[in-house]
Design an enzyme around this catalytic site. Structure first.
Site, PDB file in Angstrom:
ATOM      1  N   GLU A   1      42.053  31.391  36.744  1.00  0.00           N
ATOM      2  CA  GLU A   1      42.022  31.259  38.148  1.00  0.00           C
ATOM      3  C   GLU A   1      41.585  30.161  38.614  1.00  0.00           C
ATOM      4  O   GLU A   1      41.933  29.277  39.737  1.00  0.00           O
ATOM      5  CB  GLU A   1      41.764  32.538  38.870  1.00  0.00           C
ATOM      6  CG  GLU A   1      42.911  33.605  38.936  1.00  0.00           C
ATOM      7  CD  GLU A   1      42.556  34.566  37.779  1.00  0.00           C
ATOM      8  OE1 GLU A   1      41.910  34.231  36.624  1.00  0.00           O
ATOM      9  OE2 GLU A   1      43.241  35.707  37.522  1.00  0.00           O
TER      10      GLU A   1
ATOM     11  N   ALA B   1      49.449  36.165  38.010  1.00  0.00           N
ATOM     12  CA  ALA B   1      50.012  36.480  39.470  1.00  0.00           C
ATOM     13  C   ALA B   1      51.171  35.501  39.561  1.00  0.00           C
ATOM     14  O   ALA B   1      51.056  34.487  38.702  1.00  0.00           O
ATOM     15  CB  ALA B   1      49.183  36.360  40.521  1.00  0.00           C
TER      16      ALA B   1
ATOM     17  N   GLU C   1      43.840  40.720  33.973  1.00  0.00           N
ATOM     18  CA  GLU C   1      43.358  41.949  34.944  1.00  0.00           C
ATOM     19  C   GLU C   1      44.198  43.250  34.556  1.00  0.00           C
ATOM     20  O   GLU C   1      43.382  44.348  34.780  1.00  0.00           O
ATOM     21  CB  GLU C   1      43.336  41.466  36.406  1.00  0.00           C
ATOM     22  CG  GLU C   1      42.324  40.421  36.519  1.00  0.00           C
ATOM     23  CD  GLU C   1      42.452  39.621  37.996  1.00  0.00           C
ATOM     24  OE1 GLU C   1      43.679  39.188  38.277  1.00  0.00           O
ATOM     25  OE2 GLU C   1      41.460  39.783  38.664  1.00  0.00           O
TER      26      GLU C   1
ATOM     27  N   GLY D   1      45.921  37.681  36.265  1.00  0.00           N
ATOM     28  CA  GLY D   1      46.509  38.920  36.804  1.00  0.00           C
ATOM     29  C   GLY D   1      46.900  39.632  35.582  1.00  0.00           C
ATOM     30  O   GLY D   1      46.855  40.807  35.386  1.00  0.00           O
TER      31      GLY D   1
HETATM   32  N1  3HC Z   1      53.411  31.685  38.328  1.00  0.00           N
HETATM   33  C1  3HC Z   1      54.879  31.612  38.602  1.00  0.00           C
HETATM   34  N2  3HC Z   1      55.296  30.293  37.731  1.00  0.00           N
HETATM   35  C2  3HC Z   1      54.564  30.227  36.665  1.00  0.00           C
HETATM   36  C3  3HC Z   1      53.353  30.658  36.271  1.00  0.00           C
HETATM   37  C4  3HC Z   1      52.669  31.812  37.271  1.00  0.00           C
HETATM   38  N3  3HC Z   1      51.496  32.034  36.980  1.00  0.00           N
HETATM   39  N4  3HC Z   1      52.942  30.261  35.010  1.00  0.00           N
HETATM   40  C5  3HC Z   1      53.820  29.672  34.656  1.00  0.00           C
HETATM   41  N5  3HC Z   1      55.155  29.458  35.477  1.00  0.00           N
HETATM   42  C6  3HC Z   1      56.170  28.618  35.373  1.00  0.00           C
HETATM   43  C7  3HC Z   1      55.857  27.103  35.261  1.00  0.00           C
HETATM   44  O1  3HC Z   1      55.804  26.470  36.672  1.00  0.00           O
HETATM   45  C8  3HC Z   1      57.015  26.605  34.439  1.00  0.00           C
HETATM   46  O2  3HC Z   1      58.156  26.498  35.578  1.00  0.00           O
HETATM   47  P1  3HC Z   1      59.224  25.649  35.363  1.00  0.00           P
HETATM   48  O3  3HC Z   1      59.811  25.617  33.786  1.00  0.00           O
HETATM   49  O4  3HC Z   1      60.356  25.769  36.337  1.00  0.00           O
HETATM   50  O5  3HC Z   1      58.664  24.090  35.190  1.00  0.00           O
HETATM   51  C9  3HC Z   1      57.214  27.932  33.537  1.00  0.00           C
HETATM   52  O6  3HC Z   1      56.674  28.927  34.082  1.00  0.00           O
HETATM   53  C10 3HC Z   1      56.957  27.577  32.265  1.00  0.00           C
HETATM   54  O7  3HC Z   1      55.321  27.214  32.111  1.00  0.00           O
HETATM   55  P2  3HC Z   1      54.831  26.120  31.385  1.00  0.00           P
HETATM   56  O8  3HC Z   1      55.626  24.835  31.423  1.00  0.00           O
HETATM   57  O9  3HC Z   1      53.182  25.979  31.804  1.00  0.00           O
HETATM   58  O10 3HC Z   1      54.829  26.813  29.858  1.00  0.00           O
HETATM   59  P3  3HC Z   1      53.719  26.699  28.574  1.00  0.00           P
HETATM   60  O11 3HC Z   1      54.482  27.429  27.642  1.00  0.00           O
HETATM   61  O12 3HC Z   1      53.497  25.221  28.362  1.00  0.00           O
HETATM   62  O13 3HC Z   1      52.514  27.502  29.183  1.00  0.00           O
HETATM   63  C11 3HC Z   1      51.252  29.165  30.110  1.00  0.00           C
HETATM   64  C12 3HC Z   1      52.606  28.730  29.568  1.00  0.00           C
HETATM   65  C13 3HC Z   1      50.097  29.057  29.375  1.00  0.00           C
HETATM   66  C14 3HC Z   1      51.350  30.657  30.684  1.00  0.00           C
HETATM   67  C15 3HC Z   1      51.129  28.361  31.717  1.00  0.00           C
HETATM   68  O14 3HC Z   1      52.138  28.392  32.180  1.00  0.00           O
HETATM   69  C16 3HC Z   1      49.870  28.647  32.415  1.00  0.00           C
HETATM   70  O15 3HC Z   1      48.799  28.207  32.140  1.00  0.00           O
HETATM   71  N6  3HC Z   1      50.190  29.309  33.218  1.00  0.00           N
HETATM   72  C17 3HC Z   1      49.373  29.691  34.606  1.00  0.00           C
HETATM   73  C18 3HC Z   1      48.194  30.728  34.223  1.00  0.00           C
HETATM   74  C19 3HC Z   1      47.784  31.083  35.405  1.00  0.00           C
HETATM   75  O16 3HC Z   1      47.053  30.220  35.884  1.00  0.00           O
HETATM   76  N7  3HC Z   1      47.367  32.538  35.471  1.00  0.00           N
HETATM   77  C20 3HC Z   1      46.634  32.684  36.724  1.00  0.00           C
HETATM   78  C21 3HC Z   1      47.525  33.077  37.837  1.00  0.00           C
HETATM   79  S1  3HC Z   1      46.596  33.299  39.334  1.00  0.00           S
HETATM   80  C22 3HC Z   1      46.204  34.854  39.177  1.00  0.00           C
HETATM   81  O17 3HC Z   1      46.625  35.707  38.391  1.00  0.00           O
HETATM   82  C23 3HC Z   1      45.812  35.572  40.306  1.00  0.00           C
HETATM   83  C24 3HC Z   1      45.063  36.953  39.900  1.00  0.00           C
HETATM   84  O18 3HC Z   1      43.731  36.867  39.779  1.00  0.00           O
HETATM   85  C25 3HC Z   1      45.237  37.791  41.401  1.00  0.00           C
END
Ligand code: 3HC
Length: 694
Positions: free
Chosen positions: A128, A66, A108, A105
């Site tokens: 998450e 998400a 999912e 997400g």
């Molecule tokens: N939403 C918004 N921005 C995000 C994001 C997300 N889910 N994931 C990454 N970003 C942004 C980061 O803030 C960063 O922004 P910046 O360049 O302005 O600082 C940019 O994307 C690049 O991220 P990373 O520096 O972390 O890039 P990497 O290549 O090192 O890692 C990744 C990539 C493994 C995808 C890592 O970003 C990550 O772990 N992201 C989060 C994944 C996550 O937690 N997903 C679950 C979200 S909650 C959800 O899905 C709820 C659902 O169940 C309803």
């Protein structure tokens, strides 16, 4: 190609409809992505020329979750569950083509598809929980229906992703595509149609739930198994409850249960802090006055001076990142000992099954030991990790400056000394920087990077990138006594000492801070690190501390001697309160003319924590840290501050700066100027602002 929204397009390639998500950098599920996928499914179903559908992503990854920046804002339609339901209800088979990471997400969404294929390097997971929430779009309901309850519990409560091969083995993906992923996914979709394979709706598959239905004790057993690791966190328990819902309730009811549990977390303080830390960590990578496009130097080799505990731990980080290390010790004996410790550390990891023998061999193959300083002449970066003595370090840096090639970075791991002064003895002060690792250096994630007045932007940018490469979370700070982490720690230690003189006992102070969520309190920590370390520093500075000195005079150096502030039974690391220590403390109070009194837990917490927030404010005032969130990164990753409370600065905001300020003023009246609020804190309170507004 038709643009469904600005982030998603649709195109029929032969008889396969291809929906492409293109929302850099990580294809997060922003509103336009959700609407685009739903629209794409509708378009493909209405398109008579296609008989199957592929969902693929442009750029470096499949959907990584998400869009976290949308959290806490008014929801926008369509919601993710509606999108996933539209995919699952599609009358034409939908195949997800996964590359990079399908997370949260993103996974999912893929679980809503009838089939999933992936590239060999792909990873899938539901992280998450690391944001203090749970998978809120059916992940807790669909994942156990594919991989079974035990594995789903493990994956969802840890948040750790699994690799493509494992995903194939457990049936999360049907195929690993070796060549072009989109072509492979299209071929797979065609074969589904050609072979008349069913449209697999995971929501209707209940077989894998049977094991937990027959044995509901699975859940409580699992709770017990993760209790220590998840102490203080709310999200893991809600994850378990949601998976229990998957087992006990029909799918639509399970989804509702998941939503309730999700909302409970989403609006809570813990998740707000954990989401804040997600962005804080990424923000810390960016140094305000060092532009993104700053040139960086290649680092392909590293020299480490000092093969002690610190030097060895630092070396391991580089070896694991595939960077050759030359480690230098003064004596052959010291060198052999240091190399043996590194080898033993790796061997222990191998024996626990966390590393392969081949990986260990590869790491050890990259390591060279030497007693000749000249052997670091050609390395790209040298990190000095010898004992803390300014004169010795200056002498070493002067030598290194003469030995090392032009352009090599000279770094020091000092935790206390003035790095400007160290750099001043070289002809390349702009190439001198502090790289302060935390013990154990191969485990702790923080790298406190210290810029001097002269460190060049290129060197800073290089070291930030290097930190990421070796798996560290960096934060850049300026030179001051103790830099950011230890300077704040000292304020806490001073209060811990004052509290035991006034009436508390070490076990009282430690319990309050442990219950707050820290891994241990200051006295247990001192016993672990060795009480003699501080004793020597005090002796060097001509300072005294009645209780601490007495304890050291008795040879109670901590865990390593079996006693310190606590007693340790043979082979045990569990601190046991000791009446001898109580007597020492009571006598010390008497000698200082202090009448001991009952001290409440509340006072212990406030007096230990609020001065840390105040010191953080002073650090910001002085420009030693660029942002409050950098201080939080340092405390969460370097000192185990509970991530669900943000760091000290975020905790100050959550508590309310007015309250922190008022309490500091109160303690200033009773206990003196140690508690005097920082000017910045006073200003923020007057303006009704928080650190977050800086
Ligand atoms: N939403 C918004 N921005 C995000 C994001 C997300 N889910 N994931 C990454 N970003 C942004 C980061 O803030 C960063 O922004 P910046 O360049 O302005 O600082 C940019 O994307 C690049 O991220 P990373 O520096 O972390 O890039 P990497 O290549 O090192 O890692 C990744 C990539 C493994 C995808 C890592 O970003 C990550 O772990 N992201 C989060 C994944 C996550 O937690 N997903 C679950 C979200 S909650 C959800 O899905 C709820 C659902 O169940 C309803």
């Amino acid at each position: 190609m038709t643009a469904i929204t600005e982030k998603v397009s649709y195109e029929a390639e032969g008889d396969v409809g291809v929906i492409t998500v293109d929302n850099p950098p990580v294809n997060a599920l922003a509103a336009a992505v959700r609407a685009g996928i739903k629209g794409g499914i509708e378009a493909a179903n209405a398109d008579d020329s296609v008989s199957s559908i592929v969902l693929v992503c442009a750029g470096r990854t499949f959907i990584a979750g998400a869009d976290i920046t949308e959290f806490g804002k008014p929801p926008q339609e369509p919601n993710l569950n509606a999108v996933i339901s539209a995919i699952e209800e599609s009358s034409k088979p939908v195949v997800a083509a996964i590359h990079g990471t399908a997370l949260g997400g993103g996974l999912e969404t893929a679980l809503g598809c009838h089939y999933r294929v992936c590239s060999p390097a792909a990873q899938v997971g539901l992280p998450e929980v690391k944001l203090g929430i749970l998978p809120g779009a059916g992940g807790t309901q669909r994942l156990p229906r594919v991989v079974g309850v035990p594995m789903a519990l493990q994956m969802i409560t840890s948040g750790a992703p699994i690799k493509a091969q494992k995903a194939l083995e457990v049936g999360l993906v049907s195929e690993i595509v070796d060549g072009d992923l989109k072509e492979g996914a299209i071929a797979f979709a065609k074969s589904v149609v050609a072979e008349g394979r069913p449209l697999v709706k995971i929501s209707e598959q209940n077989d894998k739930l049977q094991e937990a239905k027959d044995n509901p004790a699975i859940f409580d057993d699992f709770r017990k198994s993760i209790a220590r690791r998840t102490r203080g966190f709310q999200a893991p328990e809600n994850c378990i409850k949601a998976i229990e819902g998957a087992v006990k309730l029909p799918f639509p009811e399970g989804l509702k249960r998941e939503r309730e549990l999700f909302m409970e977390l989403m609006t809570g303080e813990q998740s707000i802090s954990q989401r804040y830390m997600f962005f804080a960590e990424r923000q810390a990578m960016k140094i305000p006055d060092v532009p993104r496009e700053t040139k960086t130097f290649d680092i392909n080799s590293c020299g480490i001076i000092g093969a002690g505990t610190m030097g060895g731990g630092i070396a391991m980080n580089f070896l694991q990142a595939g960077i050759p290390v030359t480690i230098v010790e003064t004596s052959q004996e010291g060198l052999d000992k240091g190399l043996e410790i590194i080898r033993k550390n790796y061997a222990a990891t191998v024996s626990k099954g966390r590393m392969s023998q081949a990986a260990m061999d590869q790491c050890m193959g990259l390591l060279t030991g030497t007693t000749n300083l000249e052997d670091v002449a050609d390395v790209d970066i040298v990190i000095e990790a010898i004992f803390e003595n300014m004169e010795v370090k200056k002498e070493l840096f002067e030598k290194l400056d003469g030995i090392c090639k032009d352009g090599a970075i000279l770094a020091t791991n000092t935790s206390t000394l003035d790095i400007d002064e160290i750099g001043s003895v070289t002809k390349r002060p702009e190439f001198v920087i502090g790289l302060h690792f935390f013990s154990p250096a191969n485990v702790m994630r923080l790298l406190e990077e210290v810029r001097t007045k002269k460190t060049s932007k290129e060197v800073m940018a290089t070291c930030m990138n290097l930190a990421k490469r070796i798996g560290k979370v960096p934060a850049m700070v300026g030179v001051c006594e103790g830099f950011v982490g230890n300077r704040i720690l000292h304020r806490r230690s001073e209060q811990a000492t004052a509290l035991i003189m006034e009436g508390a006992l070490p076990q009282d102070v430690d319990r309050v801070l442990f219950d707050f969520g820290l891994p241990m309190g200051p006295f247990a920590m001192s016993d672990l690190a060795g009480n003699d370390v501080g004793w020597r520093i005090r002796q060097g500075k001509g300072e005294t501390s009645p209780v601490a000195d007495k304890i050291c005079e008795m040879g109670r150096f901590g865990q390593k001697t079996g006693s310190g502030y606590y007693l340790y039974e043979e082979g045990s690391r569990t601190p046991k309160p000791d009446p001898v220590v109580e007597e020492i403390i009571v006598n010390a109070s008497k000698e200082a003319g202090i009448e001991r009194r009952e001290i409440s837990d509340e006072e212990i917490l406030e007096r230990c924590i609020y001065p840390m927030i105040n010191e953080g404010a002073k650090i910001l005032e002085e420009g030693i840290a660029a942002r409050p969130s950098d201080i939080d990164v340092i405390w969460v990753y370097g000192y185990g501050w509970p991530v669900y409370r943000g760091g000290p600065m975020r905790y100050g905001d959550a508590t309310g700066l007015q309250k922190v300020y008022d309490k500091l003023c109160e303690y200033q009246k009773t206990h003196g100027d140690f508690f005097k609020p920082a000017k910045l804190l006073e200003k923020l309170v007057k303006e009704g602002k928080g650190f977050v507004d800086l």
